[in-house]
Design an enzyme around this catalytic site. Structure first.
Site, short mmCIF file in Angstrom:
data_model
loop_
_atom_site.label_atom_id
_atom_site.label_comp_id
_atom_site.label_asym_id
_atom_site.label_seq_id
_atom_site.Cartn_x
_atom_site.Cartn_y
_atom_site.Cartn_z
N MET A 1 0.85 -1.19 0.00
CA MET A 1 0.00 0.00 0.00
C MET A 1 0.89 1.24 0.00
SD MET A 1 -2.86 -1.12 2.83
CE MET A 1 -1.65 -1.52 4.08
N GLY B 1 2.57 4.34 4.25
CA GLY B 1 2.96 3.25 3.37
C GLY B 1 3.31 1.96 4.11
N SER B 2 2.76 0.84 3.66
CA SER B 2 2.90 -0.39 4.41
C SER B 2 2.51 -1.58 3.54
CB SER B 2 2.04 -0.34 5.67
OG SER B 2 0.77 0.20 5.35
N LYS B 3 2.38 -2.76 4.16
CA LYS B 3 2.13 -3.98 3.41
C LYS B 3 1.23 -4.92 4.21
CE LYS B 3 4.70 -7.87 1.35
NZ LYS B 3 5.95 -8.65 1.49
#
Length: 206
Positions: free
Chosen positions: A86, A173-175
């Site tokens: 993301m 921002g990440s996953k």
């Protein structure tokens, strides 16, 4: 526009600051409106309607950056791992991919490296949520990225989650890693763009 509840304190604080700035100077007040608008955009939480049927849906908005068949997960066993990155422009609210019951929750402290890197799944700060579904056990992993400051999860052990239901978010921002059980066949490929609660990410093997 619906906003994620995790963002309300930030939005309220920025709005109050902007109002105070307007009292001092119109220019300062206008400048402070910029972070307010950005915060509202980041914490947007649009309604999503899962497609009809029993197909599994994506747990996150973003781009598929990783698909690993035969990945081993401590809770789910042998699975197909799908990693979704993301970026700062994606909706960051996470959703449950299928109907199920939460059986495991495990927080792992760690680094905040670039979330799209494969090693982020092993080294970064993350939260594992193990869910038992009719198709088998699945694990959702929220992974903090280089800018992510907080992982938010709004479920608990024993909770029943519906397909497409909100269960948390990651700020900036990440996953999210999804470990599909052996009975689910993935329907996406690396590079695909997906939407949480809407995009079909896997179907039951017939």
């Amino acid at each position: 526009m619906r906003l994620a509840k995790d963002g309300l304190p930030t939005i309220c604080a920025l709005t109050l600051t902007a109002i105070c700035a307007f009292v001092v100077s119109r220019t300062a007040g206008c400048a402070m409106l910029v972070p307010v608008v950005l915060a509202v955009w980041f914490y947007r939480d649009p309604d999503r309607v899962p497609p009809e049927g029993d197909a599994w849906v994506s747990p996150a908005d973003g781009k598929v950056v990783e698909i690993i068949e035969g990945a081993l997960d401590e809770y789910a066993g042998r699975t197909t791992k799908i990693g979704i990155f993301m970026n700062g422009f994606d909706v960051h609210v996470n959703r449950c991919p299928a109907n199920g019951t939460v059986e495991v929750m495990r927080y792992v402290p760690g680094k905040k490296w670039l979330a799209f890197a494969p090693k982020a799944s092993e080294l970064n700060e993350r939260l594992h949520v193990g869910i038992r579904t009719e198709a088998g056990r699945t694990t959702l992993v929220q992974i903090a990225g280089i800018l992510a400051r907080r992982i938010a999860c709004h479920t608990n052990i024993g909770a029943a989650l519906a397909r497409g239901e909100r269960y948390g978010m990651i700020k900036l921002g990440s996953k999210v890693d999804l470990y599909l059980p052996d009975g689910i066949e993935p329907t996406v490929k690396i590079g695909d763009t997906v939407r949480a609660g809407e995009t079909v990410i896997g179907v039951i093997k017939r």
